[in-house]
Design a protein around this motif. Structure first.
Motif, PDB file in Angstrom:
ATOM      1  N   VAL A 142       0.815  -1.219   0.000  1.00  0.00           N
ATOM      2  CA  VAL A 142       0.000   0.000   0.000  1.00  0.00           C
ATOM      3  C   VAL A 142       0.849   1.269   0.000  1.00  0.00           C
ATOM      4  N   PRO A 143       0.273   2.370  -0.532  1.00  0.00           N
ATOM      5  CA  PRO A 143       1.024   3.621  -0.546  1.00  0.00           C
ATOM      6  C   PRO A 143       1.331   4.093   0.874  1.00  0.00           C
ATOM      7  N   TYR A 144       2.518   4.655   1.004  1.00  0.00           N
ATOM      8  CA  TYR A 144       2.958   5.206   2.286  1.00  0.00           C
ATOM      9  C   TYR A 144       3.563   6.560   1.975  1.00  0.00           C
ATOM     10  N   CYS A 145       2.961   7.618   2.563  1.00  0.00           N
ATOM     11  CA  CYS A 145       3.517   8.950   2.309  1.00  0.00           C
ATOM     12  C   CYS A 145       4.059   9.501   3.626  1.00  0.00           C
ATOM     13  N   GLY A 146       3.317  10.373   4.303  1.00  0.00           N
ATOM     14  CA  GLY A 146       3.830  10.913   5.570  1.00  0.00           C
ATOM     15  C   GLY A 146       3.749   9.902   6.709  1.00  0.00           C
ATOM     16  N   GLY A 147       2.856   8.945   6.563  1.00  0.00           N
ATOM     17  CA  GLY A 147       2.725   7.912   7.595  1.00  0.00           C
ATOM     18  C   GLY A 147       1.988   8.356   8.850  1.00  0.00           C
ATOM     19  N   THR A 148       1.460   9.580   8.846  1.00  0.00           N
ATOM     20  CA  THR A 148       0.846  10.079  10.087  1.00  0.00           C
ATOM     21  C   THR A 148      -0.409   9.298  10.465  1.00  0.00           C
ATOM     22  N   GLU A 149      -1.085   8.719   9.495  1.00  0.00           N
ATOM     23  CA  GLU A 149      -2.247   7.872   9.784  1.00  0.00           C
ATOM     24  C   GLU A 149      -1.858   6.402   9.694  1.00  0.00           C
ATOM     25  N   LEU A 150      -1.177   6.084   8.603  1.00  0.00           N
ATOM     26  CA  LEU A 150      -0.856   4.688   8.304  1.00  0.00           C
ATOM     27  C   LEU A 150      -0.047   4.025   9.426  1.00  0.00           C
ATOM     28  N   LEU A 151       1.002   4.680   9.854  1.00  0.00           N
ATOM     29  CA  LEU A 151       1.874   4.047  10.848  1.00  0.00           C
ATOM     30  C   LEU A 151       1.176   3.898  12.198  1.00  0.00           C
ATOM     31  N   SER A 169       2.954  18.354   1.209  1.00  0.00           N
ATOM     32  CA  SER A 169       2.552  18.435   2.623  1.00  0.00           C
ATOM     33  C   SER A 169       1.597  19.610   2.847  1.00  0.00           C
ATOM     34  N   HIS A 170       0.853  19.533   3.931  1.00  0.00           N
ATOM     35  CA  HIS A 170      -0.052  20.625   4.300  1.00  0.00           C
ATOM     36  C   HIS A 170       0.724  21.932   4.425  1.00  0.00           C
ATOM     37  N   ARG A 171       1.919  21.834   4.973  1.00  0.00           N
ATOM     38  CA  ARG A 171       2.709  23.036   5.223  1.00  0.00           C
ATOM     39  C   ARG A 171       3.073  23.720   3.910  1.00  0.00           C
ATOM     40  N   VAL A 213      -4.510  22.838   9.938  1.00  0.00           N
ATOM     41  CA  VAL A 213      -4.608  21.379  10.085  1.00  0.00           C
ATOM     42  C   VAL A 213      -3.739  20.912  11.255  1.00  0.00           C
ATOM     43  N   GLY A 214      -4.318  20.108  12.124  1.00  0.00           N
ATOM     44  CA  GLY A 214      -3.578  19.426  13.196  1.00  0.00           C
ATOM     45  C   GLY A 214      -2.597  20.318  13.924  1.00  0.00           C
ATOM     46  N   ASN A 215      -1.350  19.906  13.913  1.00  0.00           N
ATOM     47  CA  ASN A 215      -0.297  20.667  14.569  1.00  0.00           C
ATOM     48  C   ASN A 215       0.891  20.766  13.622  1.00  0.00           C
ATOM     49  N   GLY A 227       2.386  15.329   7.099  1.00  0.00           N
ATOM     50  CA  GLY A 227       1.211  14.760   6.437  1.00  0.00           C
ATOM     51  C   GLY A 227       1.002  15.344   5.055  1.00  0.00           C
ATOM     52  N   SER A 228       0.471  14.522   4.144  1.00  0.00           N
ATOM     53  CA  SER A 228       0.257  14.950   2.762  1.00  0.00           C
ATOM     54  C   SER A 228      -1.228  15.163   2.493  1.00  0.00           C
ATOM     55  N   VAL A 229      -1.498  15.935   1.453  1.00  0.00           N
ATOM     56  CA  VAL A 229      -2.903  16.159   1.081  1.00  0.00           C
ATOM     57  C   VAL A 229      -3.524  14.865   0.547  1.00  0.00           C
ATOM     58  N   GLY A 274      -2.693  11.796   1.362  1.00  0.00           N
ATOM     59  CA  GLY A 274      -2.915  10.893   2.490  1.00  0.00           C
ATOM     60  C   GLY A 274      -4.159  11.276   3.263  1.00  0.00           C
ATOM     61  N   ASN A 275      -4.373  12.564   3.408  1.00  0.00           N
ATOM     62  CA  ASN A 275      -5.554  13.048   4.124  1.00  0.00           C
ATOM     63  C   ASN A 275      -6.826  12.539   3.422  1.00  0.00           C
ATOM     64  N   LEU A 276      -6.891  12.693   2.108  1.00  0.00           N
ATOM     65  CA  LEU A 276      -8.114  12.298   1.392  1.00  0.00           C
ATOM     66  C   LEU A 276      -8.266  10.780   1.335  1.00  0.00           C
ATOM     67  N   SER A 281     -11.892  15.691   8.671  1.00  0.00           N
ATOM     68  CA  SER A 281     -10.907  16.341   7.820  1.00  0.00           C
ATOM     69  C   SER A 281     -11.358  17.759   7.515  1.00  0.00           C
ATOM     70  N   ASP A 282     -10.433  18.693   7.628  1.00  0.00           N
ATOM     71  CA  ASP A 282     -10.716  20.063   7.190  1.00  0.00           C
ATOM     72  C   ASP A 282     -10.558  20.165   5.687  1.00  0.00           C
ATOM     73  N   LEU A 283      -9.539  19.476   5.207  1.00  0.00           N
ATOM     74  CA  LEU A 283      -9.193  19.597   3.795  1.00  0.00           C
ATOM     75  C   LEU A 283     -10.332  19.138   2.900  1.00  0.00           C
ATOM     76  N   LEU A 287      -3.392   4.916  -7.410  1.00  0.00           N
ATOM     77  CA  LEU A 287      -2.616   5.921  -6.691  1.00  0.00           C
ATOM     78  C   LEU A 287      -3.262   7.276  -6.915  1.00  0.00           C
ATOM     79  N   LEU A 288      -3.443   8.019  -5.843  1.00  0.00           N
ATOM     80  CA  LEU A 288      -3.929   9.381  -6.002  1.00  0.00           C
ATOM     81  C   LEU A 288      -2.728  10.213  -6.438  1.00  0.00           C
ATOM     82  N   VAL A 289      -2.809  10.797  -7.615  1.00  0.00           N
ATOM     83  CA  VAL A 289      -1.654  11.501  -8.166  1.00  0.00           C
ATOM     84  C   VAL A 289      -1.734  12.996  -7.871  1.00  0.00           C
TER      85      VAL A 289
HETATM   86  C1  LIG Z   1      -2.492  14.328  15.510  1.00  0.00           C
HETATM   87  C2  LIG Z   1      -3.190  14.541  14.201  1.00  0.00           C
HETATM   88  C3  LIG Z   1      -4.026  15.639  14.054  1.00  0.00           C
HETATM   89  C4  LIG Z   1      -4.659  15.857  12.852  1.00  0.00           C
HETATM   90  N1  LIG Z   1      -5.486  16.922  12.743  1.00  0.00           N
HETATM   91  C5  LIG Z   1      -6.102  17.150  11.569  1.00  0.00           C
HETATM   92  C6  LIG Z   1      -6.953  18.267  11.395  1.00  0.00           C
HETATM   93  O1  LIG Z   1      -7.139  19.075  12.295  1.00  0.00           O
HETATM   94  N2  LIG Z   1      -7.546  18.424  10.194  1.00  0.00           N
HETATM   95  C7  LIG Z   1      -7.346  17.567   9.159  1.00  0.00           C
HETATM   96  O2  LIG Z   1      -7.881  17.769   8.082  1.00  0.00           O
HETATM   97  N3  LIG Z   1      -6.538  16.496   9.291  1.00  0.00           N
HETATM   98  C8  LIG Z   1      -5.925  16.276  10.452  1.00  0.00           C
HETATM   99  N4  LIG Z   1      -5.102  15.192  10.579  1.00  0.00           N
HETATM  100  C9  LIG Z   1      -4.952  14.298   9.444  1.00  0.00           C
HETATM  101  C10 LIG Z   1      -3.723  14.611   8.593  1.00  0.00           C
HETATM  102  O3  LIG Z   1      -4.033  15.605   7.692  1.00  0.00           O
HETATM  103  C11 LIG Z   1      -3.371  13.354   7.881  1.00  0.00           C
HETATM  104  O4  LIG Z   1      -2.901  12.480   8.861  1.00  0.00           O
HETATM  105  C12 LIG Z   1      -2.272  13.455   6.835  1.00  0.00           C
HETATM  106  O5  LIG Z   1      -2.518  14.447   5.903  1.00  0.00           O
HETATM  107  C13 LIG Z   1      -2.172  12.113   6.144  1.00  0.00           C
HETATM  108  O6  LIG Z   1      -1.138  12.165   5.200  1.00  0.00           O
HETATM  109  P1  LIG Z   1       0.072  11.128   5.228  1.00  0.00           P
HETATM  110  O7  LIG Z   1       0.933  11.497   4.077  1.00  0.00           O
HETATM  111  O8  LIG Z   1       0.741  11.119   6.545  1.00  0.00           O
HETATM  112  O9  LIG Z   1      -0.706   9.777   4.990  1.00  0.00           O
HETATM  113  P2  LIG Z   1      -0.235   8.286   5.301  1.00  0.00           P
HETATM  114  O10 LIG Z   1      -0.393   8.006   6.751  1.00  0.00           O
HETATM  115  O11 LIG Z   1       1.097   8.028   4.697  1.00  0.00           O
HETATM  116  O12 LIG Z   1      -1.326   7.514   4.504  1.00  0.00           O
HETATM  117  C14 LIG Z   1      -2.671   7.525   4.890  1.00  0.00           C
HETATM  118  C15 LIG Z   1      -3.490   6.552   4.024  1.00  0.00           C
HETATM  119  O13 LIG Z   1      -3.582   7.029   2.707  1.00  0.00           O
HETATM  120  C16 LIG Z   1      -2.993   6.140   1.791  1.00  0.00           C
HETATM  121  N5  LIG Z   1      -2.272   6.986   0.830  1.00  0.00           N
HETATM  122  C17 LIG Z   1      -1.390   7.965   1.136  1.00  0.00           C
HETATM  123  N6  LIG Z   1      -1.029   8.610   0.010  1.00  0.00           N
HETATM  124  C18 LIG Z   1      -1.708   8.034  -0.992  1.00  0.00           C
HETATM  125  C19 LIG Z   1      -1.768   8.260  -2.413  1.00  0.00           C
HETATM  126  N7  LIG Z   1      -1.058   9.243  -2.990  1.00  0.00           N
HETATM  127  N8  LIG Z   1      -2.571   7.474  -3.144  1.00  0.00           N
HETATM  128  C20 LIG Z   1      -3.292   6.494  -2.591  1.00  0.00           C
HETATM  129  N9  LIG Z   1      -3.292   6.232  -1.287  1.00  0.00           N
HETATM  130  C21 LIG Z   1      -2.496   6.992  -0.486  1.00  0.00           C
HETATM  131  C22 LIG Z   1      -2.118   5.239   2.621  1.00  0.00           C
HETATM  132  O14 LIG Z   1      -1.989   3.963   2.044  1.00  0.00           O
HETATM  133  C23 LIG Z   1      -2.880   5.176   3.911  1.00  0.00           C
HETATM  134  O15 LIG Z   1      -3.937   4.261   3.813  1.00  0.00           O
HETATM  135  C24 LIG Z   1      -4.468  14.963  11.767  1.00  0.00           C
HETATM  136  C25 LIG Z   1      -3.611  13.864  11.928  1.00  0.00           C
HETATM  137  C26 LIG Z   1      -2.977  13.647  13.116  1.00  0.00           C
HETATM  138  C27 LIG Z   1      -2.076  12.464  13.255  1.00  0.00           C
END
Ligand SMILES: Cc1cc2nc3c(=O)[nH]c(=O)nc-3n(C[C@H](O)[C@H](O)[C@H](O)COP(=O)(O)OP(=O)(O)OC[C@H]3O[C@@H](n4cnc5c(N)ncnc54)[C@H](O)[C@@H]3O)c2cc1C
Lengths: 267, 770
Positions: free
Chosen positions: A25-34, A73-75, A97-99, A106-108, A110-112, A119-121, A162-164
């Motif tokens: 599976v895709p792994y980007c920032g890992g903030t959710e996945l890990l 990234s969000h930033r 978004v978050g902190n 975190g990536s956009v 990954g958020n979707l 999600s705010d995004l 893959l979300l491009v």
């Molecule tokens: C403490 C905390 C607070 C947060 N607060 C907020 C908030 O206030 N508002 C808000 O909107 N969000 C919030 N978030 C969510 C945050 O925006 C997401 O965690 C982040 O953007 C996810 O991106 P990532 O790259 O880390 O995803 P990952 O953890 O790497 O991936 C997440 C999921 O998406 C899949 N994936 C990732 N990239 C792709 C791709 N390109 N194509 C297909 N699948 C993909 C992965 O396989 C996995 O299933 C918060 C998260 C945390 C941990």
């Protein structure tokens, strides 16, 4: 602790797509996945790190459409000059978004794809009528964000897709505001109002309160009745509030957002 | 000690924390960083139900897993004393026969790697037969309720509990014939309460619920233990390594001297790391495998290991028309979870702290600590005071409103004066409470805003702090005159390492950078009962002063011998002695010349017990004086703290900045319980056993205005007139916030935390279940 997994590091979209499967599976920032993997909720055998794919990064304006690479990234989005100039509401959303760590990591995309309901995004993008571009070995398709987000943690996306990029059609003469009510780690309710004056269209999108963003459409902000919008949402009951309370604060925040929209209007 | 106070050089200065740089850079060693040669890793298999009989534990599959060395169960406990607990030894190391709460340790998988242990833990199959569970105190006290413990356990021999409990009367559940879920009951009574109520101009009744909390320390519980050759060595996250040593010695039948417990820097404790936690599990793993075993819990496991007692408190108070308190009656019920741990003492403290630092001529308090099938509760910063104070102060504020008296005036009228008795037979009040309160109110009023949704509140507390005054300290004077301080008191972030160095440097007249401090290793550092009850500055400080005086006396003697003069003719000088001829010699010179060559060392020993200045209990009263101003968003109920005002009545601040840090920390932690924090059970399981859903205060929640004041009147028994700090400020925060919110929204809350929805409902008169 993290279970064992293989790490794959493609450098092109084609290569990345070739690596994807149910188990890989895709792994980007890992903030959710890990976190999910650490909690034992999810155990893929391989992670496909998409951070080294240049095509997935960056923000471009082409033919009136702003395109944001999925791994951005969000930033970066929050600070981007194009975004701030053309879609200031999106920049504000991303800045909130978050902190700082989540925004930097975190990536956009990954958020979707994770489709966390709070999600705010997603709410903001639905207000802009944005879509995403999904690519698999079989080709590419465009899906509206409002259709991508199907339910809580459920995005309409195949495992081999893959979300491009995210594609946002630039509105003409418009005002937009996003206000969120947040008392815990994530928003209780987020309200986006998008008033496209040139198109005589007004959209109110309410996210985070239910499993998916709710959309109200009309021609002018003066038609919006906050209590009616509050009746449209289907609140998820959790520690941030009961259904009754969440409906109530939805109405409060719709009202506040409309007031802010008025305030933001130059004339 | 002479009567004329000498000018202080180092005590009283806000010196930089000793651990600052190493903690900021990540170089500091915490328990989790400690490894031992040949170390194995353990993972706990936990109960997934609230109350069930264990039919069978099938370990075969787990044992066959790669890397697994042992799967330890209650069966392995047979040759050992299987339980721990310093007041009631009721806490099974591993569940035996039945599980009593979701999350209770049932087995321990020990493997070569953490990954192996974690994977194999999922393969341990436990067959259960569910039992009816009691999930809250009310259920547990109902007639015919299922019993959490069928047997009662004898209390341990630690009689200091009775002295600490401070005058309360125990009705120990274990003496009753029929077991119930009552873990402990205490009462406190004086005067003629019924008559006073009958005579009162006004009687005010109220209730207050204090939430179930987790004392969120950044570092979760962890330990590494090594058993071999009849000796046990444990490095752990223990606030009180000496108390843990006692439990471990009892479990393994070892002499105290053969059990070594070491506590490196603690990543926060707040009471949650007092007494024994994971040490018996790690030690048991090592006892079975004869290799060192490391056990590190995650946050969820830590929450299920120890939480804070929640409490329901009913209060009735009788007043004269002018606001004078005539009588107070309290009924306290604490949900203490599946094991007693330190809850009996928390209860006893709640009982004698709930009525506040006021003159109460007639008093009746009944407290009950109740077993339930939930995670065990134990000590928490403030020790029963936060739970009780909320109830007492809210009741007083409501009385002021009803009587039409200013809430500050009703307090001024009733606060005990300096020297006046608060608890019969105890030390008189060693603080000027009205003066402290005046400071709080003046600061709050200065910035109060007269706007809808704005309210102020304040509160007072006094706790019998310091715990049992047994402390020992040593100083070792080196051949170059530098000094090593040894103390069994734990540095857990509160800054004791700097403080002890300051006291030693001050007493010996050496530079601060000539002093090293070594703490919390039962094989090296001398005995310290506990690191709790805000005692370190006062009690360890006194022991250390005595150790310095002892070292100085020895050095004077040696100097006299070397110089061939009488010991009486040798005087103290900074960093050394002054001889009759007016010449001076440094400590190092004296040591070297006495031993000959460049060898030797002189040890000064300081012992403290219940005598002299520390005869009377408590050693000191810990004062809590706080005020808050809040802004309530009346549409959403969201509360923002605008002002935080505290007074640290510490007698003397040895390190003023450290005192301010303690006060701000304690107040902020109190704001957590007041506004955000609450562990929520839904059935047998917590719904928010993680730090995303269990919301603690964040930087952004800090008040706009923070006014941390010091009241230094040198009225404590500790060094230079010091008294303790660290907990006091937490105690009245809940009541202060409740009052501020009540004044902002026009209705009185009956429980914390005041989450936005609760405040919105309160403001609009909407019931919680509507
Ligand atoms: C403490 C905390 C607070 C947060 N607060 C907020 C908030 O206030 N508002 C808000 O909107 N969000 C919030 N978030 C969510 C945050 O925006 C997401 O965690 C982040 O953007 C996810 O991106 P990532 O790259 O880390 O995803 P990952 O953890 O790497 O991936 C997440 C999921 O998406 C899949 N994936 C990732 N990239 C792709 C791709 N390109 N194509 C297909 N699948 C993909 C992965 O396989 C996995 O299933 C918060 C998260 C945390 C941990």
């Amino acid at each position: 602790m993290l279970p064992r997994f293989d790490l794959l590091r493609p450098t092109t979209v084609a290569e990345a797509v070739g690596c994807l499967s149910e188990e890989s599976v895709p792994y980007c920032g890992g903030t959710e996945l890990l976190l999910a993997m650490r909690a034992g909720l999810y155990r893929p055998s391989a992670l496909v790190d998409i951070k080294r794919v240049p095509e997935l990064r960056g923000i471009r304006l082409r033919d009136g459409v702003l395109s944001i690479g999925a791994a951005t990234s969000h930033r970066v989005v929050a600070l981007d000059a194009l975004v701030r100039g053309q879609l200031p509401m999106l920049a504000t959303v991303e800045q909130g978004v978050g902190n700082a760590r989540v925004r930097a990591q975190g990536s956009v995309g990954g958020n979707l794809c994770f489709a966390e309901p709070k999600s705010d995004l997603a709410t903001a993008l639905v207000a802009y009528e944005a879509s995403v571009s999904l690519t698999s070995a079989g080709g590419t398709r465009e899906v509206l964000v409002s259709e991508l987000i199907q339910g809580a943690y459920f995005a309409d996306k195949e495992p081999d897709e893959l979300l491009v990029s995210i594609e946002i059609p630039l509105p003409g003469d418009h005002d937009a505001v996003y206000l969120k009510y947040q008392t815990m780690e994530r928003p209780t309710v987020g309200v986006a109002v998008m008033n496209d004056r040139s198109g005589r269209r007004c959209r109110v999108v309410v996210g985070a309160v239910g499993e998916v963003p709710v959309v109200w459409e009309g021609t002018d902000p003066s038609e919006v009745v906050p209590d009616e919008i509050a009746e449209l949402v289907d609140p998820v009951v959790d520690l941030t509030g009961s259904a009754r309370y969440k409906r109530h604060v939805t109405a409060v925040y719709v009202r506040r957002a409309l007031r802010a929209l008025e305030g933001s209007h130059p004339s | 000690m002479s009567d004329v106070p000498r000018p202080l050089k180092i005590a009283g200065q806000s010196v930089r924390r000793r651990d600052l740089v190493e903690k900021v850079t990540g170089a500091a060693e915490y328990c989790v960083d400690v490894t031992m040669p040949g170390m194995l890793h353990a993972k706990v298999v936990r109960s997934d139900r609230a109350h069930a009989r264990i039919l069978e534990i099938n370990t075969g599959e787990a044992l066959a897993h790669r890397g697994v060395v042992a799967v330890v169960t209650a069966a392995d406990l047979k040759p050992l004393f299987p339980r721990f607990g310093h007041i009631i030894a009721d806490h099974w190391i591993l569940a035996s026969g039945k599980v009593r709460y979701y999350g209770e340790p049932v087995a321990l998988v020990v493997a070569e790697s953490l990954a192996d242990a974690t994977d194999a833990a999922e393969l341990v199959r436990v067959d259960y037969d569910d039992l009816p569970a009691v999930l809250d105190a009310e259920e547990a006290l109902a007639a015919g309720a299922a019993l959490v413990h069928e047997e009662s356990y004898p209390a341990t021999a630690d009689d200091s509990f009775k002295i600490l409990a401070g005058g309360v009367h125990e009705t120990d559940a274990s003496v009753e014939d029929r077991p119930t879920n009552l873990a402990h009951e205490v009462t406190l009574e004086w005067g003629d309460v019924d008559q006073a109520f009958a005579d009162a101009a006004v009687v005010v009744e109220s209730q207050a619920g204090y939430p179930m909390l987790y004392a969120y320390a950044m570092e979760p519980y962890n330990a590494v233990a090594s058993y071999g050759d009849g000796e046990l060595r444990v490095v752990s996250t223990a606030q009180h390594p000496y108390m843990v040593r006692e439990d471990l010695a009892r479990v393994f039948g070892l002499p105290l001297a053969k059990v070594r417990v070491i506590a490196p820097y603690l990543g926060g404790g707040y009471g949650s790391k007092s007494y024994t936690k994971v040490e018996p599990l790690a030690a048991l793993g090592s006892w079975v495998t004869r290799r060192p075993v490391k056990l590190v819990l995650d946050i969820e496991e830590s929450i299920y290991t120890t939480r804070v007692d929640s409490a329901q408190v009913q209060v009735r108070s009788a007043f004269a028309a002018d606001g004078t308190i005539l009588a107070r009656a309290f009924d306290i019920v604490m949900d203490s979870g599946a094991y007693a741990d330190n809850s009996p003492l928390v209860l006893a403290k709640c009982v004698n702290r709930c009525f506040g630092p006021y003159r109460v001529p007639n008093l009746r308090v009944r407290g009950r600590s109740v077993y339930t099938n939930t995670a065990p509760a134990s000590s928490y910063r403030g020790f029963g005071a936060p739970q009780g104070n909320l109830a007492g102060e809210t009741n007083l504020d409501r009385a002021a409103e009803q009587l039409g008296i200013d809430p500050a005036d009703i307090r001024r009228r009733n606060l005990v004066a300096k020297g006046e008795s608060l608890l019969p037979g105890k030390r008189g009040m060693d603080a000027e409470l009205v003066a402290d309160l005046d400071m709080v109110v003046a600061s709050l009023e200065r910035d109060r805003r007269d706007e809808p949704g704005y309210g102020i509140g304040f509160g007072c507390a006094a706790s019998d702090a310091g715990a049992f005054p047994v402390s020992t300290a040593q100083v070792r004077i080196q051949t170059d005159g530098s000094v090593t301080v040894l103390s069994g008191s734990t540095e857990m972030g509160q800054g004791s390492r700097s403080l002890l160095a300051q006291v030693a440097a001050e007493e010996l007249g050496v530079d601060l950078d000539q002093v090293a401090v070594v703490q919390s290793d039962t094989a090296i550092t001398p005995y310290e009962r506990t690191t709790g009850a805000s005692r370190t500055t006062t009690l360890v400080g006194l022991a250390l002063q005595r150790a310095c005086a002892d070292a100085r006396a020895k050095i004077r003697q040696m100097a006299a011998e070397v110089a061939g003069v009488s010991p009486e003719s040798v005087a103290d000088a900074p960093g050394g002695v002054e001889l009759p001829d007016g010449s001076t010699a440094g400590f190092g010179d004296v040591v070297q010349r006495w031993f000959g060559g460049s060898a030797g060392e002189v040890t000064g020993i300081g012992l403290l017990r219940r005598e002299g200045p520390t005869q009377e209990m408590p050693p000191f009263w810990e004062i809590g004086m706080v005020g808050v101003g809040v802004d309530v968003d009346l549409e959403t109920g969201h509360v923002v703290v605008d002002q935080l005002v505290t007074v640290a009545d510490v007698g003397f601040a040895v390190n003023p900045k450290a005192v301010e840090g303690q006060d701000l920390g304690a107040a902020t932690q109190g704001l957590g319980a007041a506004l955000y924090e609450e562990l929520v059970y839904d059935g047998p399981q917590l719904v928010n056993a993680n730090v995303v859903d269990y919301r603690v205060p964040r930087m952004g929640d800090l008040p706009r205005k923070i006014d941390l004041m010091l009241a230094e009147r040198r009225d404590g028994v500790g060094p230079y007139g010091a008294k303790g700090a660290g907990e006091g400020t937490l105690n009245p925060i809940g009541g202060a916030v409740a009052a501020a919110v009540a004044r902002a929204v026009g209705r009185w809350p009956t429980r914390l935390p005041l989450t936005p929805e609760r405040v919105w409902r309160l403001a609009n008169g909407i019931e919680e279940d509507d």
